[in-house]
Scaffold this motif. Structure first.
Motif: not given
Length: 511
Positions: A48-57, A71-89
């Motif tokens: 079980r894999t969990i990926v946390f992605a912040g708003p920047g690079n 693509d390698r067969g994993f099934n990660p749960a991915v969480y992208l933090f885009n607080i407010g809806g426009n904070s990601i680069k």
């Protein structure tokens, strides 16, 4: 190897993009390929894999890694933090859109307002792409809470480039509980300077550098005050011995050491000086050391102090190419007085270790009389006695830079990554350290090696760098026979010659 600040690395990345005519996304793809390959080599897709992605690079890297893992067969749960809806680069936004388009069935969550923390357990794998080396301030609020939660979960954590919440160089403003505690940190192209401080070991975990093909020209042209010393550099510094030579060609080393009950330190240091190739080695010690020294190290000559039990008047009958002083001499007042007189009269760099450092700590004015480019070799306790209490290795390095510059001396801060600090502000971290060196008398052996190299004509700063590396390799050789727990300082001294030979000859000769 040069070690770069975050600003330097960004400049090298920009130079790579410019010289190759590529986009920043291309570098993101290279990072993702390297990180995903490393993860797939260590863990099964069923984990079980969990990926946390912040708003920047760093978040952009994490999203690209998530796609590579799928693509390698994993099934990660991915969480992208885009607080407010426009904070990601922009790059992160591009990867988000690509992720949605190419993997519409993926377990993907974009956090805009409310974040429902997923359950994370000890059996899970967490990929940390929240904040990379571009972080400017310590984490607060929700991100701080998330980092603490991940740390407390017991999950296995892989950090992309650097653990989130950590700074690339100096971390005196950060609290360790508010920084990701990674099990594996996959650094992009270069290790970060912060990796070499013991204070950060529990944060970084095991680290590995991933080569993403940044411009070699830009790297070579970029100046740096920080370096990691590796075997190839030591090999280039060590001089092969000519076929026609004699002991007179390799200098005379004097080890000033020992007192009643501590003659072993003197023997260890003198033995190491012989094993490191000094042409002649003399031990100057109290009279009580005579029989022990002549029996234990018959190859060394002996000069005696007038006192039977301790050093009281360091008067050398001959001139020596190099002098190391300190192992086992004690801190009695007669010895402190003798050391002060000796230092004031010295006219060439000295190697100063162990009790000599403790004597100077009792009488700090001696620092003002040290010959230029003398080599001081303190461990953390000795350093603090000399220059005041410090709460971290990072703080000690900062202080060492100041002291080295002020007194025009070299300071070899001993540790896992022993650091040579020069008066010009350059720092050289040694890569060959091993836990096997954590044994009584190990530092005395190092003193002997440095002194022997200086006697052979190597400059003090070069002697210190070579000696630290050789010392580490000798520890590894000793551990291969006795195990990490069982290594004695005498084993390290005995392995010194083998270590030099191993470094100078092709690695294939030692399987």
């Amino acid at each position: 190897m040069k070690l770069f600040t975050n600003e330097d690395i960004r400049a090298i990345e920009r130079a790579t993009i410019s010289s190759e005519g590529i986009s920043a996304i291309t570098l993101v793809d290279r990072v993702a390929e390297a990180v995903a390959t490393e993860i797939a080599a260590h863990w099964r897709p069923s984990r079980r894999t969990i990926v946390f992605a912040g708003p920047g690079n760093n978040g952009a890297d994490a999203l690209a890694v998530a796609m590579q893992l799928i693509d390698r067969g994993f099934n990660p749960a991915v969480y992208l933090f885009n607080i407010g809806g426009n904070s990601i680069k922009d790059d992160c936004k591009h990867l988000r859109d690509k992720f949605r388009a190419t993997h519409p069935q993926a377990d993907f969550h974009e956090i805009i307002n409310t974040f429902n923390t997923p359950d994370i357990g000890a059996s899970d794998l967490v990929v940390d792409g929240l904040f990379g080396s571009g972080l400017r301030e310590p984490l607060t609020g929700g991100f701080m809470a998330l980092v603490r939660y991940i740390n407390e979960s017991g999950a296995t954590v892989v950090s992309i480039d650097i653990p989130s919440g950590m700074f690339s160089e100096w971390n005196n403003r950060a609290q360790t509980r508010n920084i990701i505690h990674a099990h594996l940190t996959l650094a992009v192209q270069f290790p970060r300077i912060a990796f070499f401080f013991a204070d950060n070991a529990e944060l970084v975990g095991r680290w590995k550098v991933l080569d993403i093909g940044l411009s070699r020209e830009a790297t070579d042209n970029r100046k740096s005050n920080f370096h990691l010393i590796e075997e190839a550099e030591i090999r280039s510094l060590l001089k092969p011995r000519p076929a026609f030579c004699s002991k007179a060609d390799f200098g005379s080393a004097c080890i000033v050491a020992g007192r009643f009950g501590m003659v072993g330190a003197a023997v260890l240091s003198a033995t190491a000086a012989l094993r490191a190739g000094a042409g002649k080695v003399t031990l100057f010690a109290p009279q009580c050391a005579y029989q022990i020294a002549q029996t234990a190290i018959p190859e060394a000559m002996f000069e005696s102090d007038d006192d039977k039990l301790m050093l009281s008047d360091i008067r050398l009958d001959r001139k020596y190419s190099a002098i190391g002083i300190g192992p086992g001499i004690g801190t009695g007042e007669p010895t402190v007085n003798a050391l002060e007189r000796f230092i004031k009269a010295a006219n060439k760099p000295l190697v100063i270790d162990a009790d000599a450092l403790n004597c100077i700590a009792l009488r700090p004015s001696m620092l003002n009389h040290l010959p230029i480019l003398s080599v001081l070799t303190p461990h953390a306790g000795e350093f603090d006695r000399l220059f005041g209490e410090h709460t971290s290795d990072e703080a000690r390095l900062v202080k060492a830079l100041e002291v080295s510059r002020y007194h025009n001396i070299l300071i070899l801060l001993k540790g896992r990554y022993t650091a040579l600090v020069r008066p010009d502000g350059k720092v050289y971290f040694n890569s060959s350290g091993t836990p096997a060196l954590a044994t009584p008398g190990s530092g005395d052996v190092l003193t002997g090696i440095i002194t022997a190299l200086m006697a052979q004509g190597y400059k003090p700063e070069v002697s210190a760098i070579i000696a630290a590396y050789v010392h580490g390799v000798a520890g590894d050789i000793a551990a291969s026979t006795h195990g990490t727990y069982g290594v004695l300082a005498s084993d390290i001294a005995a392995a010194t010659g083998k270590a030099i030979m191993q470094i100078m000859q092709p690695r294939t000769s030692f399987n």
